[in-house]
Every structure is written in C-alpha cells, then in structure tokens.
Design an enzyme around this catalytic site. Structure first.
Site, PDB file in Angstrom:
ATOM      1  N   ARG A 160      11.578 -10.419   9.635  1.00  0.00           N
ATOM      2  CA  ARG A 160      12.035 -11.842   9.287  1.00  0.00           C
ATOM      3  C   ARG A 160      13.589 -11.570   9.594  1.00  0.00           C
ATOM      4  O   ARG A 160      14.094 -12.739   9.173  1.00  0.00           O
ATOM      5  CB  ARG A 160      11.745 -12.081   7.970  1.00  0.00           C
ATOM      6  CG  ARG A 160      10.265 -12.265   7.724  1.00  0.00           C
ATOM      7  CD  ARG A 160       9.831 -12.480   6.165  1.00  0.00           C
ATOM      8  NE  ARG A 160       8.376 -12.559   6.121  1.00  0.00           N
ATOM      9  CZ  ARG A 160       7.794 -12.584   4.771  1.00  0.00           C
ATOM     10  NH1 ARG A 160       8.568 -12.629   3.774  1.00  0.00           N
ATOM     11  NH2 ARG A 160       6.582 -12.516   4.627  1.00  0.00           N
ATOM     12  N   HIS A 196       9.069  -5.868  16.560  1.00  0.00           N
ATOM     13  CA  HIS A 196      10.310  -6.528  15.744  1.00  0.00           C
ATOM     14  C   HIS A 196      11.265  -5.405  15.484  1.00  0.00           C
ATOM     15  O   HIS A 196      12.203  -5.433  14.464  1.00  0.00           O
ATOM     16  CB  HIS A 196       9.900  -6.944  14.345  1.00  0.00           C
ATOM     17  CG  HIS A 196       8.783  -7.957  14.515  1.00  0.00           C
ATOM     18  ND1 HIS A 196       9.165  -9.549  14.859  1.00  0.00           N
ATOM     19  CD2 HIS A 196       7.415  -7.893  13.899  1.00  0.00           C
ATOM     20  CE1 HIS A 196       7.775  -9.958  14.962  1.00  0.00           C
ATOM     21  NE2 HIS A 196       7.178  -9.396  14.294  1.00  0.00           N
ATOM     22  N   PRO A 218      11.707  -5.248  -1.121  1.00  0.00           N
ATOM     23  CA  PRO A 218      11.709  -3.787  -1.704  1.00  0.00           C
ATOM     24  C   PRO A 218      12.631  -3.778  -2.809  1.00  0.00           C
ATOM     25  O   PRO A 218      13.633  -4.340  -2.901  1.00  0.00           O
ATOM     26  CB  PRO A 218      11.954  -3.165  -0.641  1.00  0.00           C
ATOM     27  CG  PRO A 218      11.758  -3.791   0.689  1.00  0.00           C
ATOM     28  CD  PRO A 218      11.895  -5.233   0.255  1.00  0.00           C
ATOM     29  N   GLU A 219      12.227  -2.990  -3.890  1.00  0.00           N
ATOM     30  CA  GLU A 219      12.771  -2.702  -5.102  1.00  0.00           C
ATOM     31  C   GLU A 219      13.275  -1.258  -5.150  1.00  0.00           C
ATOM     32  O   GLU A 219      13.102  -0.517  -4.260  1.00  0.00           O
ATOM     33  CB  GLU A 219      12.148  -3.201  -6.582  1.00  0.00           C
ATOM     34  CG  GLU A 219      11.965  -4.555  -6.455  1.00  0.00           C
ATOM     35  CD  GLU A 219      11.140  -4.992  -7.408  1.00  0.00           C
ATOM     36  OE1 GLU A 219      11.363  -4.680  -8.694  1.00  0.00           O
ATOM     37  OE2 GLU A 219      10.346  -6.278  -7.312  1.00  0.00           O
ATOM     38  N   ARG A 271      25.574 -10.319 -23.739  1.00  0.00           N
ATOM     39  CA  ARG A 271      25.130 -11.681 -22.483  1.00  0.00           C
ATOM     40  C   ARG A 271      24.257 -12.701 -23.314  1.00  0.00           C
ATOM     41  O   ARG A 271      23.586 -12.531 -24.236  1.00  0.00           O
ATOM     42  CB  ARG A 271      24.148 -11.141 -21.361  1.00  0.00           C
ATOM     43  CG  ARG A 271      24.748  -9.949 -20.568  1.00  0.00           C
ATOM     44  CD  ARG A 271      25.776 -10.601 -19.668  1.00  0.00           C
ATOM     45  NE  ARG A 271      26.618  -9.579 -18.852  1.00  0.00           N
ATOM     46  CZ  ARG A 271      26.145  -9.186 -17.651  1.00  0.00           C
ATOM     47  NH1 ARG A 271      25.411  -9.981 -16.869  1.00  0.00           N
ATOM     48  NH2 ARG A 271      26.899  -8.185 -17.044  1.00  0.00           N
TER      49      ARG A 271
END
Length: 285
Positions: free
Chosen positions: A115, A95, A2-3, A157
């Site tokens: 997971r 789960h 998820p973002e 950068r």
C-alpha cells in the site's frame, strides 16, 4: 498496522542479518517508498552506497539502522510494509520498493510495501537517535522507561485511558490490539477517564501493557493476514492468545459474557461488558 511486538520481532531478525555488513548498492524502485527523504531516491541510494550497518534499533514502531558515517536509515512499516531478507537470486516480490545489496554477495534486504504507506529515509547524523523520531516516547520494554513518570503523566491527562495508551508521545509502541488486551487484563473500559485512575491502578495497567507486549514478542507478534511477516517471511502467532481483540460475540475467557465491539477512532474496540463496565458519566469530578 504493526505494533511494538511486530516491529521488535523484525528488529531482532534484521540485527542478525545485516549488522556489520557493507552496503554495495541501493535500488529505489518506487519514489513513494522514500518520499520522506527530501533529496529524493537518487540521493538516498548514493549516500548509502559503501556504508556499513552497525546495528538495528527501535523506538516505538520505528526502526533505524545506524551507519558508520554517523547517519542512519529510518524506517516505518505503515500498514503493509515488510523488511525481508532474500537470496540475491530470489524472484522480485510484486510490491518490491527498495533493494539493498551488500558487498559480501549474501542475502539482500528488501523493502516490500503493497500500500506504500510505509517508507525509508536517511537521517543525517541520526545514528544515536534520529531527530525525526526523537519526540516519540520510550516504550515499556525500554530499560530506561520510567514507570513513575508514566503513571504521573497518565493521571495528569484529561482524556480516556485507551486514547492515552495510543499517544506515542506518552508511551510508544502500543496500538489498537495490545491496548485492548491490556485493558481487558486490567478490567478497565477504554473510555475510563485517566484522571480518575488511582496510582496503583495506573501502575497495574502499565504492568499488564508490559506483560502483553512481552508475551507477543515471544510469539513473534500477531498476524491477521499475510501483510505482517518477519524478515524470513514467517507469520506471528500471538493471535491464538488474544482474549478480547477481534473476538466479538465470543465468550470472555474470564467470565463467559460475549465480547462486545464498539467503534473507536475509525477502528474498533473490543471489551467484556461484565468485566469492563463502561464508566458512569459522573465518575470524573
């Protein structure tokens, strides 16, 4: 994973369901779910019993629930974590890792994680901003995000532009999907050196990042499988609006060239070979 749009969708849903409610008991059903809470699962449950949730906040891909004690519950969903609101009599999910019951007897909060890469922890004194996530930069949807500071830092950068977008200490919440989508809109290849971007080009890229994230939030995020759902168990539908990510071989919506897929940091990048040409080796310098 998820973002920002997926996590923000969950934050909005949780805020409606848990703000102002008092936790009665917490049941930790799997120790990995609270592995970042060093004192352990029993302490995690004990310190939260009787506490009232004041709000639900987000920094990048992290959520935290400020408590009336001044502490906070910090959560990260990992690859498959879900925060679901369920009736107290609903069957347990296969789960189910952590259960929060509230003293009003209403819907309970369940942390489900197939997971077990995600996790929860209590941040002592972390109600305003947990120390554990204070190093994470603000995201472009944050009212206090500084466009000028980001553009300047990006151009200083010496890295590739996509790597910079995924650097959570520079700009938070952007992951693989939305980086590819923003770069497609900006007509930039992900390997473009950041120090070759002009100020206006960097500002345009930021604008595309913000637009993509905002549109995805309105769509409830992106669901490619059943692992990402909102607090009501519903999938997001921004996948329908993706222009590049996951569309290998399909025509670019802008020019018609087949979208290409390239390896990137054990994942994949998607771009248009015509709209987003690879930078020349001599571009820097």
């Amino acid at each position: 994973m998820p973002e920002l749009p997926e996590v923000e969708t969950i934050r909005q849903g949780l805020a409606q369901w848990v703000t102002g409610r008092r936790i009665s008991t917490v049941e930790v059903r799997h120790p990995r779910a609270v592995r970042r809470h060093v004192p352990g699962g029993v302490h995690f449950a004990d310190v939260l019993a009787g506490r009232t949730v004041l709000d639900v906040r987000r920094r990048g891909k992290y959520l935290w629930l400020p408590l009336d004690s001044g502490d906070a519950v910090v959560g990260h969903l990992g690859m498959s974590g879900q925060l679901l609101m369920q009736p107290a009599d609903a069957p347990d999910e296969t789960h189910l890792r952590v259960r929060f019951r509230f003293d009003d007897g209403g819907p309970e909060l369940r942390f489900v994680d197939q997971r077990t890469f995600g996790g929860l922890a209590v941040s002592e004194g972390g109600a305003e901003l947990p120390a554990e996530i204070s190093h994470i930069a603000r995201d472009p949807m944050d009212p206090l995000f500084s466009d000028a500071a980001f553009v300047a830092a990006l151009r200083r950068r010496r890295t590739e532009v996509k790597r910079a977008l995924l650097d959570q200490t520079l700009i938070s919440g952007v992951g693989n999907i939305y980086a590819d989508e923003a770069l497609w809109r900006a007509r930039l290849h992900g390997t473009r050196p950041t120090d070759t971007l002009t100020g206006p080009a960097a500002q345009r890229l930021l604008g595309h990042v913000r637009d993509v994230l905002g549109e995805a939030i309105k769509s409830g995020g992106t669901s490619f499988d059943t692992l990402y759902v909102n607090v009501n168990g519903e999938s997001g539908y921004f996948e329908r609006a993706l222009n590049a990510y996951g569309r290998e071989g399909e025509p670019c919506p802008r020019c018609g060239a087949p979208i290409r897929r390239e390896p990137f940091m054990n994942r994949s990048s998607y771009s248009c070979p015509r709209c987003q040409p690879r930078p020349r080796a001599s571009l820097r310098g």
